[in-house]
Design an enzyme around this catalytic site. Structure first.
Site, PDB file in Angstrom:
ATOM      1  N   PRO A   1       5.589   1.830   3.030  1.00  0.00           N
ATOM      2  CA  PRO A   1       5.351   2.949   3.948  1.00  0.00           C
ATOM      3  C   PRO A   1       5.269   4.313   3.266  1.00  0.00           C
ATOM      4  CG  PRO A   1       7.645   2.295   4.043  1.00  0.00           C
ATOM      5  CD  PRO A   1       6.960   1.321   3.120  1.00  0.00           C
ATOM      6  N   CYS A   2       4.200   4.523   2.517  1.00  0.00           N
ATOM      7  CA  CYS A   2       4.029   5.789   1.806  1.00  0.00           C
ATOM      8  C   CYS A   2       3.954   6.964   2.778  1.00  0.00           C
ATOM      9  CB  CYS A   2       2.802   5.737   0.909  1.00  0.00           C
ATOM     10  SG  CYS A   2       1.298   5.169   1.708  1.00  0.00           S
TER      11      CYS A   2
END
Length: 182
Positions: free
Chosen positions: A138-139
């Protein structure tokens, strides 16, 4: 080399794509301008992948991604990844980033400190810009200093990052008990 497959799927943010090997997911593609553009970009990134029926672990990954983007609180950590093409530094960044719970964020500097390299915030940003598994890694949960949005290499840029964070924040709010309720 493992054979690879790819398939497109619909989500609340548009048509995405996913690529896999026998070991796990090799990449996720956020929506392009249309399905053809999404497929083309995923095929460019994984030229050895062929459009085939997904195995059960990919079908489960797709369902989990769709659910997260629909507001279900899921950290997606059960999805197997194939890290063969990931440089060691990036893998360390992805390990820390993957552990950030939905609805929470860290800064690039905090991720750098967590991997034991304080001062490497820009390198963390570059690694996240190369993230082949957006949403699974989950950048979008990593922000610039001071809580600023920073960049986002996914289709739609920062607007997509804001949208996904808003979806996740609403999911967290839905879990809170109501005051005065039982």
């Amino acid at each position: 080399m493992n054979s690879q497959g790819l398939v497109l799927f619909e989500t609340p943010i548009g048509g995405c794509g996913i690529s896999w090997s026998a070991r796990g997911i090799t990449g996720v593609q956020f929506p392009g301008a249309d399905a053809a553009a999404t497929r083309l970009e995923l095929a460019r990134r994984f030229p050895e992948a062929e459009t085939v029926e997904p195995p059960p672990f990919v079908t489960e990954a797709i369902a989990a991604i769709v659910a997260l983007l629909a507001g279900v609180d899921d950290n997606l950590t059960s999805i197997p990844l194939d890290p063969d093409h990931i440089p060691p530094f990036n893998q360390r960044v992805y390990d820390v980033t993957r552990a950030i719970p939905p609805g929470q964020t860290l800064t690039y500097g905090e991720v750098a400190a967590a991997i034991g390299e304080p001062g490497a915030a820009r390198a963390v940003g570059r690694a996240l810009g190369e993230n082949p598994y957006p949403i699974i890694i989950p950048c979008h949960r990593v922000l610039a200093a001071g809580g600023k949005m920073g960049g986002f290499s996914g289709t739609g840029g920062v607007a997509t990052k804001r949208r996904i964070l808003a979806i996740e924040s609403r999911a967290k709010l839905d879990e809170l008990p109501l005051f005065g309720g039982s």
